[in-house]
Design a protein around this motif. Structure first.
Motif, short mmCIF file in Angstrom:
data_model
loop_
_atom_site.label_atom_id
_atom_site.label_comp_id
_atom_site.label_asym_id
_atom_site.label_seq_id
_atom_site.Cartn_x
_atom_site.Cartn_y
_atom_site.Cartn_z
N ARG A 48 51.79 39.24 41.90
CA ARG A 48 50.57 39.36 42.71
C ARG A 48 49.31 39.15 41.88
NH1 ARG A 48 50.99 44.57 46.36
NH2 ARG A 48 48.98 43.77 47.07
N PHE A 49 49.35 39.55 40.60
CA PHE A 49 48.21 39.32 39.72
C PHE A 49 48.08 37.82 39.42
CE2 PHE A 49 49.72 43.63 38.84
CZ PHE A 49 48.57 44.35 39.09
N VAL A 50 49.24 37.18 39.19
CA VAL A 50 49.26 35.74 38.92
C VAL A 50 48.72 34.99 40.13
CG1 VAL A 50 50.74 33.75 38.42
CG2 VAL A 50 51.20 35.97 37.32
N GLU A 51 49.16 35.38 41.33
CA GLU A 51 48.69 34.73 42.55
C GLU A 51 47.18 34.91 42.73
OE1 GLU A 51 50.27 34.09 47.06
OE2 GLU A 51 50.75 36.00 46.09
N LYS A 52 46.67 36.10 42.39
CA LYS A 52 45.25 36.36 42.55
C LYS A 52 44.42 35.49 41.58
CE LYS A 52 41.94 40.07 43.18
NZ LYS A 52 41.37 41.17 42.46
N VAL A 53 44.94 35.27 40.37
CA VAL A 53 44.22 34.48 39.38
C VAL A 53 44.37 32.98 39.63
CG1 VAL A 53 44.14 33.83 36.93
CG2 VAL A 53 44.26 36.24 37.58
N TYR A 54 45.59 32.54 39.92
CA TYR A 54 45.88 31.11 40.01
C TYR A 54 46.08 30.58 41.42
CZ TYR A 54 46.21 30.91 34.97
OH TYR A 54 45.90 30.97 33.63
N GLY A 55 46.12 31.49 42.44
CA GLY A 55 46.34 31.04 43.80
C GLY A 55 47.78 30.63 44.06
N ASN A 56 48.65 30.90 43.09
CA ASN A 56 50.04 30.49 43.19
C ASN A 56 50.87 31.41 42.31
OD1 ASN A 56 52.53 29.22 42.74
ND2 ASN A 56 51.66 27.17 42.93
N MET A 99 39.66 36.28 33.22
CA MET A 99 40.68 35.99 34.23
C MET A 99 41.49 37.25 34.54
SD MET A 99 41.85 32.34 32.67
CE MET A 99 42.97 31.74 33.94
N ILE A 100 41.84 38.01 33.49
CA ILE A 100 42.59 39.26 33.70
C ILE A 100 41.76 40.21 34.55
CG2 ILE A 100 43.56 41.30 32.56
CD1 ILE A 100 44.22 39.40 30.16
N LYS A 101 40.45 40.32 34.22
CA LYS A 101 39.56 41.18 35.00
C LYS A 101 39.52 40.75 36.46
CE LYS A 101 34.89 43.15 35.15
NZ LYS A 101 35.36 44.45 35.64
N ASN A 102 39.40 39.44 36.71
CA ASN A 102 39.40 38.93 38.09
C ASN A 102 40.73 39.19 38.79
OD1 ASN A 102 36.79 37.97 37.87
ND2 ASN A 102 37.41 35.89 37.35
N GLY A 103 41.83 39.16 38.03
CA GLY A 103 43.15 39.40 38.60
C GLY A 103 43.41 40.85 38.95
N ILE A 104 42.65 41.76 38.36
CA ILE A 104 42.85 43.20 38.57
C ILE A 104 41.80 43.80 39.51
CG2 ILE A 104 42.64 45.45 37.41
CD1 ILE A 104 44.31 44.32 35.15
N ASP A 105 40.54 43.43 39.32
CA ASP A 105 39.45 44.07 40.06
C ASP A 105 39.57 43.88 41.57
OD1 ASP A 105 38.36 44.93 37.70
OD2 ASP A 105 36.52 43.74 37.84
N GLY A 106 39.22 44.93 42.29
CA GLY A 106 39.13 44.82 43.74
C GLY A 106 40.03 45.78 44.48
N ARG A 107 40.18 45.50 45.77
CA ARG A 107 40.94 46.34 46.68
C ARG A 107 42.41 45.90 46.66
NH1 ARG A 107 38.84 47.72 52.47
NH2 ARG A 107 36.97 47.13 51.35
N PHE A 124 44.03 51.28 47.47
CA PHE A 124 43.25 51.79 46.33
C PHE A 124 42.36 50.67 45.78
CE2 PHE A 124 47.09 50.02 44.64
CZ PHE A 124 46.77 49.46 43.41
N TRP A 125 41.42 51.07 44.95
CA TRP A 125 40.53 50.13 44.26
C TRP A 125 40.89 50.12 42.79
CZ3 TRP A 125 36.76 46.91 46.09
CH2 TRP A 125 36.41 47.06 47.43
N ALA A 126 40.73 48.97 42.15
CA ALA A 126 40.97 48.85 40.71
C ALA A 126 39.75 48.22 40.05
CB ALA A 126 42.20 48.00 40.45
N ASN A 127 39.41 48.72 38.86
CA ASN A 127 38.32 48.16 38.08
C ASN A 127 38.71 48.14 36.61
OD1 ASN A 127 35.51 49.03 36.45
ND2 ASN A 127 35.39 47.25 37.78
N LEU A 128 38.79 46.94 36.06
CA LEU A 128 39.08 46.78 34.63
C LEU A 128 37.75 46.68 33.89
CD1 LEU A 128 41.64 46.12 32.74
CD2 LEU A 128 40.64 43.83 32.68
N GLN A 129 37.59 47.51 32.88
CA GLN A 129 36.38 47.50 32.06
C GLN A 129 36.75 46.89 30.71
OE1 GLN A 129 33.55 48.65 33.60
NE2 GLN A 129 32.55 47.61 31.90
N ILE A 130 36.17 45.75 30.38
CA ILE A 130 36.45 45.13 29.09
C ILE A 130 35.61 45.83 28.03
CG2 ILE A 130 36.34 43.00 27.73
CD1 ILE A 130 36.90 41.46 30.36
N VAL A 131 36.28 46.48 27.09
CA VAL A 131 35.63 47.22 26.01
C VAL A 131 35.33 46.27 24.85
CG1 VAL A 131 35.96 49.08 24.31
CG2 VAL A 131 36.82 49.34 26.65
N MET A 132 36.26 45.33 24.63
CA MET A 132 36.14 44.40 23.53
C MET A 132 36.79 43.08 23.91
SD MET A 132 37.21 45.34 19.68
CE MET A 132 38.77 44.54 19.45
#
Length: 189
Positions: free
Chosen positions: A60-68, A79-87, A96-104
């Motif tokens: 599901r994360f792969v599909e969210k990032v690549y559409g496939n 890309m990882i942040k886009n694949g995780i963030d959201g509803r 649930f909601w997810a939010n990835l915070q990039i520290v580094m």
């Protein structure tokens, strides 16, 4: 729960004598392996959701990032942040909601003055972190350190590695530790 509060024992340090030797973090069982060569990031995403009690398959994360969901592709920090963030709705229908915070993210010039303090704090709150070094993503689930008069001294970082051929639970190598290029925390609500 997989959470393990900080536990300390006594150890001898050549410079400081008797010191507290501590471990902080989680003690999960085996975590999912990556289903394709480049999906370490997706398997880590599945694992970090799972540790928080939500079942979401790595495809599901792969599909969210690549559409496939069949694209066997790597992902960078944004890309990882886009694949995780959201509803999200997990396999059991829980929302649930997810939010990835990039520290580094050294590739994008994002740094942090005290990354180990962030790691300790997250682990102490019972949350794993996603990290990347040498082109491979793993989860940090625990950290061992000694308390010295000069401050905490990290002695080991314990990771869960989704690569099928490696031990699921292992110590981060010094080479990985000194080449960490990505570190992120996750909030689920």
């Amino acid at each position: 729960s997989h959470a393990q509060s900080e536990q300390c024992g006594s150890a001898y340090h050549p410079q400081f004598g008797q010191v507290a030797q501590c471990v902080v973090g989680l003690r999960p069982g085996p975590l999912p392996r990556q289903e394709c060569q480049n999906w370490c990031w997706a398997a880590c995403s599945e694992s970090i959701f799972g540790l928080a009690g939500f079942q979401v398959d790595q495809t599901r994360f792969v599909e969210k990032v690549y559409g496939n969901a069949s694209r066997c592709e790597p992902a960078n920090g944004p890309m990882i942040k886009n694949g995780i963030d959201g509803r999200w709705v997990d396999e059991r229908g829980r929302r649930f909601w997810a939010n990835l915070q990039i520290v580094m993210d050294t590739f994008y010039g994002i740094g942090h003055p005290q990354p180990l303090a962030v790691v300790w704090n997250e682990l102490n709150q019972g949350r794993a972190l996603m990290t990347g070094a040498l082109g491979h993503a793993v989860l940090i689930t625990a950290m061992e350190y000694i308390r010295t008069p000069a401050g905490p001294e990290t002695t080991a970082v314990i990771v869960r590695d989704p690569w099928p051929g490696s031990p699921n639970r292992r110590l981060m190598t010094p080479q990985e530790f000194f080449n960490v290029s990505f570190l992120a925390t996750l909030r689920l609500s």
